[in-house]
Design a protein around this motif. Structure first.
Motif, PDB file in Angstrom:
ATOM      1  N   THR A  41     -12.067  22.547 -10.880  1.00 44.15           N
ATOM      2  CA  THR A  41     -12.830  22.299  -9.651  1.00 44.15           C
ATOM      3  C   THR A  41     -14.290  22.729  -9.774  1.00 44.15           C
ATOM      4  O   THR A  41     -15.026  22.690  -8.793  1.00 44.15           O
ATOM      5  CB  THR A  41     -12.200  23.058  -8.465  1.00 44.15           C
ATOM      6  OG1 THR A  41     -12.304  24.470  -8.704  1.00 44.15           O
ATOM      7  CG2 THR A  41     -10.733  22.698  -8.291  1.00 44.15           C
ATOM      8  N   ALA A  42     -14.721  23.134 -10.950  1.00 39.18           N
ATOM      9  CA  ALA A  42     -16.054  23.737 -11.116  1.00 39.18           C
ATOM     10  C   ALA A  42     -17.198  22.814 -10.696  1.00 39.18           C
ATOM     11  O   ALA A  42     -18.216  23.265 -10.207  1.00 39.18           O
ATOM     12  CB  ALA A  42     -16.250  24.186 -12.553  1.00 39.18           C
ATOM     13  N   SER A  43     -17.017  21.512 -10.878  1.00 39.99           N
ATOM     14  CA  SER A  43     -18.104  20.579 -10.574  1.00 39.99           C
ATOM     15  C   SER A  43     -17.939  19.907  -9.213  1.00 39.99           C
ATOM     16  O   SER A  43     -18.653  18.956  -8.904  1.00 39.99           O
ATOM     17  CB  SER A  43     -18.167  19.500 -11.665  1.00 39.99           C
ATOM     18  OG  SER A  43     -16.945  18.790 -11.733  1.00 39.99           O
ATOM     19  N   LEU A  44     -17.007  20.412  -8.388  1.00 38.89           N
ATOM     20  CA  LEU A  44     -16.694  19.752  -7.119  1.00 38.89           C
ATOM     21  C   LEU A  44     -17.182  20.562  -5.924  1.00 38.89           C
ATOM     22  O   LEU A  44     -17.290  21.782  -5.991  1.00 38.89           O
ATOM     23  CB  LEU A  44     -15.178  19.544  -6.996  1.00 38.89           C
ATOM     24  CG  LEU A  44     -14.494  18.784  -8.133  1.00 38.89           C
ATOM     25  CD1 LEU A  44     -13.004  18.688  -7.855  1.00 38.89           C
ATOM     26  CD2 LEU A  44     -15.095  17.392  -8.301  1.00 38.89           C
ATOM     27  N   ASP A  45     -17.440  19.855  -4.816  1.00 43.63           N
ATOM     28  CA  ASP A  45     -17.779  20.556  -3.581  1.00 43.63           C
ATOM     29  C   ASP A  45     -16.497  21.142  -2.986  1.00 43.63           C
ATOM     30  O   ASP A  45     -15.390  20.912  -3.485  1.00 43.63           O
ATOM     31  CB  ASP A  45     -18.488  19.625  -2.595  1.00 43.63           C
ATOM     32  CG  ASP A  45     -17.651  18.422  -2.170  1.00 43.63           C
ATOM     33  OD1 ASP A  45     -16.400  18.525  -2.185  1.00 43.63           O
ATOM     34  OD2 ASP A  45     -18.221  17.372  -1.837  1.00 43.63           O
ATOM     35  N   SER A  80     -16.469   8.972  -7.448  1.00 48.12           N
ATOM     36  CA  SER A  80     -17.044  10.280  -7.121  1.00 48.12           C
ATOM     37  C   SER A  80     -16.413  11.333  -8.028  1.00 48.12           C
ATOM     38  O   SER A  80     -15.421  11.068  -8.720  1.00 48.12           O
ATOM     39  CB  SER A  80     -16.758  10.623  -5.658  1.00 48.12           C
ATOM     40  OG  SER A  80     -15.364  10.847  -5.476  1.00 48.12           O
ATOM     41  N   GLY A  81     -16.972  12.541  -8.005  1.00 48.97           N
ATOM     42  CA  GLY A  81     -16.426  13.619  -8.824  1.00 48.97           C
ATOM     43  C   GLY A  81     -14.973  13.922  -8.480  1.00 48.97           C
ATOM     44  O   GLY A  81     -14.135  14.115  -9.370  1.00 48.97           O
ATOM     45  N   GLY A  82     -14.664  13.947  -7.184  1.00 45.84           N
ATOM     46  CA  GLY A  82     -13.292  14.206  -6.757  1.00 45.84           C
ATOM     47  C   GLY A  82     -12.340  13.114  -7.188  1.00 45.84           C
ATOM     48  O   GLY A  82     -11.202  13.379  -7.587  1.00 45.84           O
ATOM     49  N   GLU A  83     -12.794  11.862  -7.109  1.00 48.01           N
ATOM     50  CA  GLU A  83     -11.954  10.737  -7.542  1.00 48.01           C
ATOM     51  C   GLU A  83     -11.695  10.789  -9.039  1.00 48.01           C
ATOM     52  O   GLU A  83     -10.573  10.525  -9.495  1.00 48.01           O
ATOM     53  CB  GLU A  83     -12.623   9.410  -7.157  1.00 48.01           C
ATOM     54  CG  GLU A  83     -12.598   9.134  -5.660  1.00 48.01           C
ATOM     55  CD  GLU A  83     -13.438   7.930  -5.265  1.00 48.01           C
ATOM     56  OE1 GLU A  83     -13.159   7.334  -4.206  1.00 48.01           O
ATOM     57  OE2 GLU A  83     -14.386   7.585  -6.019  1.00 48.01           O
ATOM     58  N   ARG A  84     -12.718  11.151  -9.802  1.00 49.57           N
ATOM     59  CA  ARG A  84     -12.529  11.254 -11.265  1.00 49.57           C
ATOM     60  C   ARG A  84     -11.505  12.339 -11.599  1.00 49.57           C
ATOM     61  O   ARG A  84     -10.688  12.166 -12.510  1.00 49.57           O
ATOM     62  CB  ARG A  84     -13.865  11.530 -11.958  1.00 49.57           C
ATOM     63  CG  ARG A  84     -14.762  10.310 -12.062  1.00 49.57           C
ATOM     64  CD  ARG A  84     -15.901  10.522 -13.049  1.00 49.57           C
ATOM     65  NE  ARG A  84     -16.853  11.518 -12.578  1.00 49.57           N
ATOM     66  CZ  ARG A  84     -17.891  11.245 -11.796  1.00 49.57           C
ATOM     67  NH1 ARG A  84     -18.119   9.989 -11.406  1.00 49.57           N
ATOM     68  NH2 ARG A  84     -18.723  12.201 -11.414  1.00 49.57           N
TER      69      ARG A  84
END
Length: 238
Positions: A169-173, A143-147
């Motif tokens: 954090t721009a691409s994260l929820d 996931s984005g957070g894991e990456r």
């Protein structure tokens, strides 16, 4: 102790006969265990500041010191070596190598820095960032957070004294963004690093010790926003 310091740095570009000042003369420093945010509108000079501090471009005037070393005045070769040793970069895009498994991303750092692979250090780092179960996966499986957690692990792997994070954090929820900033704050304090985070998201600045505002190439400490209370999730979801 000041881990990174800028003395009267500026950046001027030329466009034909026109001179464009991307960064006005700036004095700036970050100490060990200090987590600093730089906020401001797009095009204000935030990324220019960060790339100069990281040695990716040279200032038109002034100098940058890292751990007392005159970083910006070194030769290209010496500056590259010092950058790999002292600075960890975390970018908006995790920039992981797509065809390498997560553990092999760390081995790649060793190849670049020409150092030995330390299995115990990798295990401890993966455990602290809660990514041990990901070590045999590829970036596309995360996931984005894991990456971003893996990107942080890679940035911390060679134990840099300075962390430079450009919109991490721009691409994260919201939930993942909180996790990433909490990790950065924790690593900064526990391992006595100096961290500079460029962000457009003012909801996250409560995790920072100081907040600077940049506009039209001018950097100024925002005393009102510095030391703001830590936000809770309700505030972040507003």
């Amino acid at each position: 102790m000041k881990l990174i310091e800028a003395e009267k740095i500026s950046k001027v570009f030329t466009d034909g006969s026109q001179r464009i000042t991307a960064l006005e003369k700036t004095n700036f420093s970050v100490e060990a265990s200090e987590f600093v945010a730089v906020i401001g509108p797009s095009g204000s000079g935030k990324s220019t500041l960060l790339t100069i501090l990281g040695g990716l471009q040279q200032p038109s005037e002034g100098k940058v010191l890292i751990n007392g070393n005159k970083f910006s005045e070194e030769s290209d070769e010496s500056r590259t070596k010092l950058r790999f040793k002292e600075i960890g970069f975390i970018l908006q895009a995790s920039n992981l190598v797509p065809f390498l498994k997560i553990e092999d991303q760390m081995r790649l750092v060793n190849k670049v820095t020409k150092s030995d692979y330390e299995e115990e250090l990798v295990n401890d780092l993966f455990e602290s960032l809660k990514i041990s179960k990901l070590r045999n996966k590829y970036p596309k499986d995360l996931s984005g957070g894991e990456r971003q957690r893996v990107a942080i692990a890679r940035a911390l792997f060679h134990d840099p004294s300075v962390i430079l994070a450009d919109e991490p954090t721009a691409s994260l929820d919201t939930e993942r963004a909180i996790e990433v900033v909490e990790i950065l704050a924790s690593e900064t304090k526990n391992k006595e690093k100096a961290t500079i985070m460029v962000t457009h998201d003012e909801r996250l600045i409560g995790y920072c010790d100081k907040v600077y505002y940049m506009q039209d190439g001018k950097l100024k400490l925002d005393k009102e926003k510095s030391k703001k209370h830590k936000p809770d999730e309700k505030e972040l979801n507003r």
